[in-house]
Structures are given as structure tokens and as C-alpha cells.
Write an enzyme that holds these catalytic residues in place. Structure first.
Site, short mmCIF file in Angstrom:
data_model
loop_
_atom_site.label_atom_id
_atom_site.label_comp_id
_atom_site.label_asym_id
_atom_site.label_seq_id
_atom_site.Cartn_x
_atom_site.Cartn_y
_atom_site.Cartn_z
N HIS A 307 -1.01 7.62 3.89
CA HIS A 307 -0.81 9.07 3.87
C HIS A 307 -1.09 9.69 5.23
O HIS A 307 -0.82 10.87 5.45
CB HIS A 307 -1.77 9.74 2.87
CG HIS A 307 -1.45 9.44 1.45
ND1 HIS A 307 -0.29 9.85 0.86
CD2 HIS A 307 -2.15 8.76 0.50
CE1 HIS A 307 -0.29 9.45 -0.40
NE2 HIS A 307 -1.40 8.77 -0.63
N HIS A 352 -4.67 5.96 16.18
CA HIS A 352 -3.66 4.92 16.05
C HIS A 352 -2.79 4.86 17.31
O HIS A 352 -1.56 5.08 17.24
CB HIS A 352 -2.80 5.19 14.80
CG HIS A 352 -2.73 4.01 13.88
ND1 HIS A 352 -3.73 3.66 13.02
CD2 HIS A 352 -1.76 3.09 13.71
CE1 HIS A 352 -3.39 2.60 12.33
NE2 HIS A 352 -2.19 2.21 12.74
N THR A 361 -8.07 -3.97 17.06
CA THR A 361 -8.72 -3.41 18.25
C THR A 361 -9.90 -2.52 17.85
O THR A 361 -10.96 -2.57 18.47
CB THR A 361 -7.68 -2.61 19.08
OG1 THR A 361 -6.58 -3.47 19.34
CG2 THR A 361 -8.27 -2.12 20.38
N1 LIG Z 1 -5.48 5.68 5.78
C1 LIG Z 1 -5.76 5.17 6.96
N2 LIG Z 1 -6.10 5.98 7.99
C2 LIG Z 1 -6.39 5.50 9.20
N3 LIG Z 1 -6.36 4.20 9.48
C3 LIG Z 1 -6.03 3.34 8.52
C4 LIG Z 1 -5.72 3.77 7.21
N4 LIG Z 1 -5.43 2.68 6.47
C5 LIG Z 1 -5.57 1.64 7.26
N5 LIG Z 1 -5.92 2.01 8.50
C6 LIG Z 1 -6.20 1.18 9.68
O1 LIG Z 1 -4.96 0.78 10.22
C7 LIG Z 1 -4.99 -0.62 10.44
C8 LIG Z 1 -3.59 -1.14 10.39
O2 LIG Z 1 -2.93 -0.69 11.55
P1 LIG Z 1 -2.20 -1.73 12.49
O3 LIG Z 1 -1.15 -2.46 11.72
O4 LIG Z 1 -1.79 -1.06 13.75
O5 LIG Z 1 -3.42 -2.67 12.82
P2 LIG Z 1 -3.38 -4.24 12.80
O6 LIG Z 1 -4.54 -4.70 13.61
O7 LIG Z 1 -2.04 -4.76 13.21
O8 LIG Z 1 -3.51 -4.54 11.29
P3 LIG Z 1 -4.75 -5.03 10.51
O9 LIG Z 1 -5.94 -4.39 11.13
O10 LIG Z 1 -4.56 -4.52 9.12
O11 LIG Z 1 -4.73 -6.48 10.64
C9 LIG Z 1 -5.92 -1.13 9.36
O12 LIG Z 1 -6.52 -2.34 9.66
C10 LIG Z 1 -6.97 -0.05 9.29
O13 LIG Z 1 -7.98 -0.25 10.26
#
Ligand SMILES: Nc1ncnc2c1ncn2[C@@H]1O[C@H](COP(=O)(O)OP(=O)(O)OP(=O)(O)O)[C@@H](O)[C@H]1O
Ligand SMILES: [Mg+2]
Length: 449
Positions: A307, A352, A361
């Protein structure tokens, strides 16, 4: 905990701080001035009046201080809350009917039924302030103060001057702060026990090494990497590929390994502030093998996380600078290390800034903060994914404390693992357990450079 200091509703601190004193003063005054009959009602009305005035004065004046990366964003910044479609008229009516029934059920002593009806009302309309407050009251009566406080706070996020929620939260906030403070002191005492273990302790070295691989395993597994713990160990120790597994998955594991080594060899041995470039350098390694073009680069397109709609790409540089400023601010440095680390994590995923790899990260940044405070780095286990994401969602809705509590829980699990593994009769890491740690965390994970 001092978690409330980062409340989006900074007015909450004022209420929390002055509330009890005002209650006593007003209560005493009322007892003297008013006739005994109806004193309670009068008192209540006055208290509500005061809460309302405070809300009007402080709540409103905060409205224009919005900074979207800041956790001091007031709840009144409704435009920053995740967008949800408004329930239809019928749904709202059903929710209201469920609330009415719940109140009736409660009067008849059927609390379970009342509870279920309120949950139903909130499923119909999650922003139904009266149902949030009513359910909060039931939970408070059942001694679940933390959850009750969360519901009152959520109600205030939607309706900042709701009198019943204001008065109720005045009651629960100090109690919740005390519960959180106690949890932090339990964690601190475990950290002290860990610090008292001699640096050269072989069990500690062994468990540190194991937890290193556990961190990589869980952090890449959280979003679906299928490498097993032993495959990850094999790839990192031998640099040979595992047959039958995708290159991308293997590159993800190597990337996290490279970022952790970078942290250990540079960031932790260097005094001073965490800069935006440090975060970019961590990310450059996290993604460096899987997607070298995007590694270390701020995204140029809009992304969506459930969301949550993170800031526009144009604003990323500013958000990152604000984040670095916060990371090195007096305000942040005065927080409990667990709170500081959790917020660093949350703020980064909130922004993000990258196309991918934000979670990995952020989890590493969290560990940098912990290790700088000489706490062990922690692992969020893949089994905790739902809880982790829910806590992030709740933070986006305005209450970051459940996320801080979640990180506190992960910290305690890590500490327990390390203490058990270094006790006289070690039992080893549970399942695909946790990550590294050390009394001297500046040298955490001293392997394979
Ligand atoms: N509702 C949310 N609001 C903000 N951040 C979120 C939310 N849901 C998940 N996240 C964060 O976003 C990450 C996923 O983003 P992204 O795919 O860029 O990271 P990733 O390092 O590739 O994936 P992951 O951490 O899941 O392995 C999640 O690991 C979590 O930390
Ligand atoms: Mg991803």
C-alpha cells in the site's frame, strides 16, 4: 521506551507528560468545587475538554511541519497515510450496526461476541474511529494495554481530536512506555552478559561465523531466494557455483556477503557520521553482482511497496540527505540503540531509494547502527516475513512502535542464541537460526575478506 519520542503525533508526548498531572489537579479541584452528585461525569467532561483544547492548540500547530521521511510526521498528515478506497455507504452502515451490537453484547457480559463484532466492524471499515476506540477499551479491560494503546493511537491518526481516544491514550501511553523501557533493559542486561565473554572464546567465534551465513541466508530468502544455508556457505567459501541454481540467486548471496565485508572492513573501523555515500556503497555491493547498473544508484522511476507509495524519484536525493542528517543527529544518537537501528531501517525502506535491494540494504544499515553501539547485528528470519511486513505496514499507518518492538524481539532472539551457544552446554543455533555477533562488534564476522 523512548519510542514515543518518535511518534508522528508529537502532541502525544505533551499529553503523556502532562496528562497525569493535569488529571490529578483537575480531579482535586473538581472534588472541592462540585457537589458530590455527578462529580465523576463533570470531571470526565472537564478532562475531555482539556484534551480537546490541547489537541486543538498543539495538534493543529503541527500540521504544517510535515516532512515525509520524518517519524515526527504528525498523524494529522493524512495525505501521507497509505491510500485506501473509502468503504461504500452500505459497508459503513454494516460497520456501525456491528458496533452497536458489540456495545449491547458487552453490556450483557458477552465480551467475546463484542470483540468479534468489533473486529468485523473494523474489517468493514478499518478507519472506523468509534470501533477502534471501543475495541481498545475492551482490550484495555483485558489488560492488553499495548494493543489498546495502538488502537487509540490509530483512532487519533484518523481523528486527532477524538476526545474518547485522547483521554484513553493519556491513560495507556505511560504504561506502554514503561513496558517498552523494561524490555530494553532486559536486552541491555543480555548485551552486558555477552560483552563479558572473552573475545577469544572459541564457542563465540564459531557462533559468530555461523550467524554470518545465517544472516545472508535469511536476508535473501525473505523475498524468495531458494538457496539453502549450506548452498550459500558453499558459494561464499569456495566461490564455486551450485549446479541447478540460478545465477541471479547466487549473485544475490555474493552481493550481501560483499556488502557485509565492506561494512566490517570500512564502516565499522571508521569513526564518524554515516553518509549518503555509505548507504549507496552498501547498496552498490548488495546489487553489484545481480544488477551492476542499478547498484549504488538512486532509482529514476516510481515504485510501489504494497500500500506504500514511496517518494517521487525527483525527491530522493533530498530524502536521503535528510535521512543522513537524522542518522547523525543528536536526537537519533540519544535513542536506545535498538530504537535507533529500527528507525534507521524503517526510514530507509520508507524512502525506498533503489529499484531493488531496499530491504537487504536497510537490514544492513540497521546492523551498522547496532554494531556501532556495540550490539550484535541481528537477523530478521524468513519465517518472520509476515510479522515484519505487517509491522512496516503499521508504521506506514502512523504507529512505528510495533516495528521497534519487532526489532527489539529479533535483537533478543539473537542475544539468546549467542548466549546459549556460548554457555557451558551449548545447544547450537535453532534451525536456520540467526547471524553473527560479538562482544567486540567492531570486528564482527572476521572471515573471508
Ligand atoms: N509496507 C511496506 N512499507 C515499507 N517498506 C516495506 C513494506 N513492505 C515491505 N517493505 C520493505 O521493502 C523490502 C522489499 O523491497 P525491495 O524488493 O527493494 O528489497 P529487497 O532487498 O530486494 O527485497 P527483500 O528485502 O524482501 O529481500 C522488504 O524487505 C521490506 O524491508
Ligand atoms: Mg526485491
Amino acid at each position: 521506551m523512548t519510542a514515543t519520542t518518535v511518534w508522528r503525533d508529537t502532541g502525544g508526548r505533551l499529553l503523556g507528560g502532562w496528562g497525569p498531572l493535569l488529571c490529578v489537579l483537575v480531579g482535586a479541584l473538581m472534588a472541592l468545587v462540585l457537589p458530590r452528585v455527578g462529580v465523576e461525569d463533570e470531571c470526565c467532561a472537564k478532562l475531555k475538554g482539556i484534551a480537546h483544547v490541547r489537541c486543538q492548540v498543539w495538534g493543529r500547530s503541527q500540521r504544517h511541519t510535515v516532512q515525509s521521511t520524518s517519524l515526527t510526521v504528525p498523524f494529522t498528515a493524512l495525505d501521507l497515510l497509505p491510500y485506501r478506497s473509502k468503504p461504500s455507504k452500505e459497508t459503513e452502515q454494516e460497520a456501525r450496526a456491528a458496533l452497536q451490537q458489540a456495545v449491547e453484547m458487552k453490556k450483557l457480559g458477552k465480551r467475546d461476541k463484542a470483540h468479534r463484532l468489533l473486529v468485523h466492524a473494523l474489517n468493514m471499515n478499518p478507519d472506523f474511529v468509534d470501533a477502534l476506540t471501543e475495541l481498545g477499551t475492551i482490550l484495555e479491560e483485558e489488560k492488553d494495554v499495548v494493543q489498546a494503546d495502538h488502537l487509540y493511537t490509530k483512532a487519533l491518526a484518523i481523528s486527532p481530536c477524538n476526545q474518547r481516544a485522547l483521554v484513553s491514550r493519556d491513560r495507556t501511553l505511560p504504561l506502554v512506555e514503561e513496558i517498552d523501557r523494561r524490555h530494553f533493559s532486559v536486552i541491555d542486561s543480555k548485551v552486558r552478559r555477552l560483552m563479558s565473554i572473552p573475545k577469544g572464546n572459541s564457542a563465540l567465534r564459531r557462533v559468530m561465523e555461523e550467524t554470518y551465513y545465517h544472516h545472508i541466508y535469511h536476508t535473501v530468502a525473505i523475498e524468495g531466494n531458494t538457496l539453502t544455508l549450506s548452498e550459500i556457505r558453499h558459494i561464499i567459501e569456495t566461490r564455486y557455483a551450485v549446479p541447478g541454481k540460478s545465477l541471479l540467486e547466487q549473485s544475490e548471496a555474493i552481493g550481501v556477503d560483499a556488502a557485509m565485508k565492506y561494512i566490517n572492513t570500512t564502516l565499522l573501523s571508521r569513526a564518524g557520521a554515516i553518509a549518503v555515500t555509505d548507504i549507496l556503497e552498501i547498496h552498490r555491493r548488495v546489487l553489484g553482482y545481480a544488477d551492476p547498473v542499478e547498484g549504488g544508484r538512486l532509482r529514476t522511476s516510481q515504485v510501489f511497496v504494497g500500500h506504500h507509495i514511496p517518494p517521487h524519484p525527483q525527491d530522493l536525493q533530498r530524502h536521503m540527505e535528510e535521512l543522513a542528517q537524522w542518522l547523525n543527529s543528536e536526537e537519533a544518537l540519544q535513542l536506545h540503540p535498538v530504537e535507533y537501528a529500527a528507525l534507521a531501517h524503517y526510514k530507509l525502506v520508507y524512502v525506498h531509494p533503489f529499484v531493488d535491494g531496499n530491504g537487504r540494504t536497510s537490514r544492513l544499515l540497521m546492523n551498522v547502527v547496532l554494531m556501532q553501539a556495540r550490539y550484535p547485528p541481528i537477523t530478521i528470519r524468513k519465517e518472520q516475513r509476515v510479522e515484519y511486513y505487517n509491522a512496516l505496514d503499521t508504521a506506514n499507518e502512523g504507529d512505528v512502535r510495533p516495528f521497534i518492538r519487532f526489532i527489539a524481539k529479533c535483537t533478543e532472539i539473537t542475544l539468546d542464541t549467542l548466549l546459549i551457544a556460548t554457555s557451558e552446554h551449548p545447544v547450537g543455533l535453532p534451525g536456520t537460526g540467526h547471524e553473527q555477533a560479538c562482544p567486540d562488534c567492531q570486528q564482527t564476522i572476521p572471515i573471508h575478506n
